[in-house]
Design a protein around this motif. Structure first.
Motif, PDB file in Angstrom:
ATOM      1  N   GLN A  45       0.833  -1.210   0.000  1.00 33.31           N
ATOM      2  CA  GLN A  45       0.000   0.000   0.000  1.00 33.31           C
ATOM      3  C   GLN A  45       0.864   1.255   0.000  1.00 33.31           C
ATOM      4  N   ILE A  46       1.941   1.234   0.776  1.00 35.00           N
ATOM      5  CA  ILE A  46       2.845   2.391   0.802  1.00 35.00           C
ATOM      6  C   ILE A  46       3.520   2.552  -0.560  1.00 35.00           C
ATOM      7  N   ALA A  47       3.862   1.433  -1.184  1.00 38.17           N
ATOM      8  CA  ALA A  47       4.472   1.493  -2.516  1.00 38.17           C
ATOM      9  C   ALA A  47       3.527   2.156  -3.519  1.00 38.17           C
ATOM     10  N   ARG A  48       2.228   1.848  -3.427  1.00 38.12           N
ATOM     11  CA  ARG A  48       1.261   2.461  -4.354  1.00 38.12           C
ATOM     12  C   ARG A  48       1.133   3.964  -4.099  1.00 38.12           C
ATOM     13  N   TRP A  99      14.214  -1.441   4.229  1.00 39.08           N
ATOM     14  CA  TRP A  99      15.301  -2.236   4.800  1.00 39.08           C
ATOM     15  C   TRP A  99      14.842  -2.672   6.188  1.00 39.08           C
ATOM     16  N   VAL A 100      14.327  -3.880   6.288  1.00 34.60           N
ATOM     17  CA  VAL A 100      13.758  -4.444   7.518  1.00 34.60           C
ATOM     18  C   VAL A 100      12.614  -3.554   8.010  1.00 34.60           C
ATOM     19  N   ASP A 101      12.898  -2.611   8.942  1.00 32.33           N
ATOM     20  CA  ASP A 101      11.851  -1.730   9.454  1.00 32.33           C
ATOM     21  C   ASP A 101      12.137  -0.266   9.153  1.00 32.33           C
ATOM     22  N   ASP A 102      13.104  -0.007   8.266  1.00 30.88           N
ATOM     23  CA  ASP A 102      13.442   1.356   7.864  1.00 30.88           C
ATOM     24  C   ASP A 102      12.847   1.645   6.485  1.00 30.88           C
ATOM     25  N   LEU A 103      12.001   2.653   6.395  1.00 34.45           N
ATOM     26  CA  LEU A 103      11.378   3.028   5.132  1.00 34.45           C
ATOM     27  C   LEU A 103      12.016   4.312   4.628  1.00 34.45           C
ATOM     28  N   THR A 104      12.386   4.344   3.353  1.00 30.85           N
ATOM     29  CA  THR A 104      12.988   5.533   2.743  1.00 30.85           C
ATOM     30  C   THR A 104      12.200   5.898   1.500  1.00 30.85           C
ATOM     31  N   ILE A 105      11.842   7.180   1.398  1.00 30.39           N
ATOM     32  CA  ILE A 105      11.105   7.696   0.250  1.00 30.39           C
ATOM     33  C   ILE A 105      11.842   8.924  -0.242  1.00 30.39           C
ATOM     34  N   SER A 106      12.019   9.026  -1.554  1.00 29.35           N
ATOM     35  CA  SER A 106      12.746  10.168  -2.112  1.00 29.35           C
ATOM     36  C   SER A 106      12.105  10.608  -3.424  1.00 29.35           C
ATOM     37  N   GLY A 112       3.416  16.954   1.795  1.00 25.40           N
ATOM     38  CA  GLY A 112       3.239  16.683   3.210  1.00 25.40           C
ATOM     39  C   GLY A 112       2.215  15.610   3.497  1.00 25.40           C
ATOM     40  N   GLU A 113       1.190  15.492   2.619  1.00 25.97           N
ATOM     41  CA  GLU A 113       0.142  14.500   2.887  1.00 25.97           C
ATOM     42  C   GLU A 113       0.628  13.067   2.719  1.00 25.97           C
ATOM     43  N   VAL A 114       1.779  12.879   2.066  1.00 19.58           N
ATOM     44  CA  VAL A 114       2.320  11.531   1.891  1.00 19.58           C
ATOM     45  C   VAL A 114       2.589  10.895   3.247  1.00 19.58           C
ATOM     46  N   LEU A 115       3.186  11.655   4.149  1.00 21.74           N
ATOM     47  CA  LEU A 115       3.484  11.125   5.475  1.00 21.74           C
ATOM     48  C   LEU A 115       2.205  10.750   6.209  1.00 21.74           C
ATOM     49  N   ASN A 116       1.170  11.595   6.115  1.00 20.72           N
ATOM     50  CA  ASN A 116      -0.095  11.284   6.782  1.00 20.72           C
ATOM     51  C   ASN A 116      -0.712  10.002   6.241  1.00 20.72           C
ATOM     52  N   GLU A 117      -0.663   9.828   4.933  1.00 21.52           N
ATOM     53  CA  GLU A 117      -1.231   8.629   4.322  1.00 21.52           C
ATOM     54  C   GLU A 117      -0.452   7.382   4.756  1.00 21.52           C
ATOM     55  N   ILE A 118       0.868   7.495   4.793  1.00 23.25           N
ATOM     56  CA  ILE A 118       1.691   6.349   5.187  1.00 23.25           C
ATOM     57  C   ILE A 118       1.430   5.983   6.643  1.00 23.25           C
ATOM     58  N   ARG A 119       1.334   6.983   7.493  1.00 24.94           N
ATOM     59  CA  ARG A 119       1.084   6.709   8.907  1.00 24.94           C
ATOM     60  C   ARG A 119      -0.283   6.054   9.107  1.00 24.94           C
ATOM     61  N   TRP A 120      -1.252   6.437   8.320  1.00 23.44           N
ATOM     62  CA  TRP A 120      -2.574   5.815   8.424  1.00 23.44           C
ATOM     63  C   TRP A 120      -2.493   4.345   8.040  1.00 23.44           C
ATOM     64  N   VAL A 121      -1.746   4.041   6.970  1.00 25.76           N
ATOM     65  CA  VAL A 121      -1.584   2.657   6.524  1.00 25.76           C
ATOM     66  C   VAL A 121      -0.873   1.837   7.604  1.00 25.76           C
ATOM     67  N   VAL A 122       0.169   2.407   8.208  1.00 24.80           N
ATOM     68  CA  VAL A 122       0.922   1.704   9.256  1.00 24.80           C
ATOM     69  C   VAL A 122       0.026   1.431  10.457  1.00 24.80           C
ATOM     70  N   ARG A 123      -0.741   2.428  10.879  1.00 23.03           N
ATOM     71  CA  ARG A 123      -1.658   2.233  12.018  1.00 23.03           C
ATOM     72  C   ARG A 123      -2.707   1.180  11.708  1.00 23.03           C
ATOM     73  N   ASP A 124      -3.205   1.187  10.478  1.00 25.50           N
ATOM     74  CA  ASP A 124      -4.229   0.222  10.093  1.00 25.50           C
ATOM     75  C   ASP A 124      -3.686  -1.205  10.125  1.00 25.50           C
ATOM     76  N   ALA A 125      -2.367  -1.344   9.971  1.00 20.21           N
ATOM     77  CA  ALA A 125      -1.739  -2.666  10.011  1.00 20.21           C
ATOM     78  C   ALA A 125      -1.399  -3.095  11.437  1.00 20.21           C
ATOM     79  N   GLY A 126      -1.738  -2.265  12.420  1.00 19.88           N
ATOM     80  CA  GLY A 126      -1.480  -2.613  13.811  1.00 19.88           C
ATOM     81  C   GLY A 126      -0.087  -2.252  14.278  1.00 19.88           C
ATOM     82  N   LEU A 127       0.608  -1.357  13.545  1.00 18.23           N
ATOM     83  CA  LEU A 127       1.969  -0.960  13.904  1.00 18.23           C
ATOM     84  C   LEU A 127       2.026   0.543  14.148  1.00 18.23           C
ATOM     85  N   LYS A 128       3.198   1.016  14.575  1.00 13.70           N
ATOM     86  CA  LYS A 128       3.426   2.439  14.798  1.00 13.70           C
ATOM     87  C   LYS A 128       4.706   2.871  14.085  1.00 13.70           C
ATOM     88  N   SER A 129       4.757   4.138  13.693  1.00 12.67           N
ATOM     89  CA  SER A 129       5.962   4.689  13.058  1.00 12.67           C
ATOM     90  C   SER A 129       6.559   5.747  13.957  1.00 12.67           C
TER      91      SER A 129
END
Length: 345
Positions: free
Chosen positions: A180-183, A195-202, A208-225
């Protein structure tokens, strides 16, 4: 193209033997066990678990580790071997064969903006419920099979920090989240790697909304960033320990410091044995620096010359030392004995 025998990633997840509705006997046979042995291993799992406290990472975090040993670890190794045959997406760099931290950093060369974030407590947050659900829903396993394997793959209700199985297992369990983050990144023309638990985007520009969307996806998966950082490409950006500056990769300052210290110790060594020990350490550091810089770059070629010079001097010292030893241990020729009749022997 690598020969098929050397390809670790051979097929999609749905073609894995683990996704063909195996029974407990089928799984046991695939893992080199019997069904009854797997059941006994589950019942006596505590006898094959090591528990200890360790200090992890540069920040010296204290972790309570619980990981498998003996027969349970061997089982984790064999299950890891099976899961490593599943094809992984291009954005994933670890855990994968023949992909390095340098490859991960090189993917992000010549970008203007960088966003990095870590998944907080990635392994401890992957609990047995997630493992069982993945085996049941993604692999299509029967309840009794997914329950048995989940019990064998987890320790204290979560995946084991220290098991050889955990990295590839977590990458597959959370693949939906990573996809989902890749999309999100693909829709905005951004470059993305894991890289394991390190995500890099360039990219040229990261909204700015990219970070909000990614954090929502991470939370929905039961994890935290956490450890979120925005950076510009006009100064070194370190990605999994390797610096990116425009179109160049640079080593971290800690590695350069180790090299300077090693050179100083090398030149002030008091004996050949001490110098050889430092030489080996120095060659290791220089090899890492050459790998980061690129063996065909100007810096890489200079480092190669330094390494060759070190090896030649080490060989010369060893040759001279061996020659000296031979001279010392060489016995003088035995004196000739005179013949009673005056004839030489």
């Amino acid at each position: 193209m690598l020969p098929r025998s050397q390809q670790r990633e051979r097929y999609e997840l749905e073609r894995s033997p683990l996704a063909q509705k195996p029974t407990q006997r089928d799984v046991a046979q695939l893992l080199g066990e019997t069904r009854d042995d797997l059941r006994r291993l589950r019942n006596y799992k505590e006898h094959f678990i090591v528990r200890r406290t360790a200090i992890i990472g540069k920040k010296g975090k204290i972790r309570e580790l619980a990981y498998p040993e003996g027969r349970l670890r061997a089982l984790h190794e064999r299950l890891k071997y099976q899961l490593n045959k599943v094809k992984q997406p291009n954005y994933l760099f670890s855990p994968r064969l023949r992909r390095s931290q340098r490859d991960n950093a090189a993917l992000h060369l010549e970008q203007n903006q960088y966003l990095t974030l870590d998944l907080k407590q990635f392994y401890p947050s992957t609990n047995e419920s997630m493992v069982r659900s993945w085996m049941r829903d993604q692999l299509g396993m029967y309840e009794d099979v997914s329950g048995l394997l989940t019990d064998l793959c987890t320790v204290d209700g979560k995946v084991s920090f220290g098991s050889p199985l955990t990295p590839v297992l977590c990458s597959l369990i959370h693949k939906s989240m990573f996809d989902q983050i890749a999309r999100i990144c693909d829709n905005r023309g951004l470059t993305y790697s894991v890289w394991v638990d390190d995500l890099t985007i360039s990219g040229r520009f990261i909204p700015g909304e990219v970070l909000n969307e990614i954090r929502w996806v991470v939370r929905d998966a039961g994890l935290k960033s956490h450890a979120v950082k925005y950076r510009n490409g006009n100064r070194p950006v370190f990605i999994t320990g390797i610096g990116v500056v425009g179109r160049k990769l640079i080593a971290p300052s800690s590695l350069n410091l180790k090299i300077r210290v090693a050179w100083s110790e090398y030149h002030t060594a008091l004996s050949d044995d001490e110098r050889d020990e430092i030489c080996q350490r120095l060659l290791s550091y220089l090899g890492t620096l050459r790998h980061i810089s690129g063996s065909t770059s100007e810096t890489g070629r200079k480092i190669s010359d330094q390494m060759n010079s070190l090896r030649q001097k080490r060989s010369a010292r060893r040759f001279a030392s061996e020659a000296t030893r031979n001279e010392v241990t060489k016995s003088p020729p035995a004196p000739k004995m005179a013949d009673p009749l005056g004839l030489p022997w």
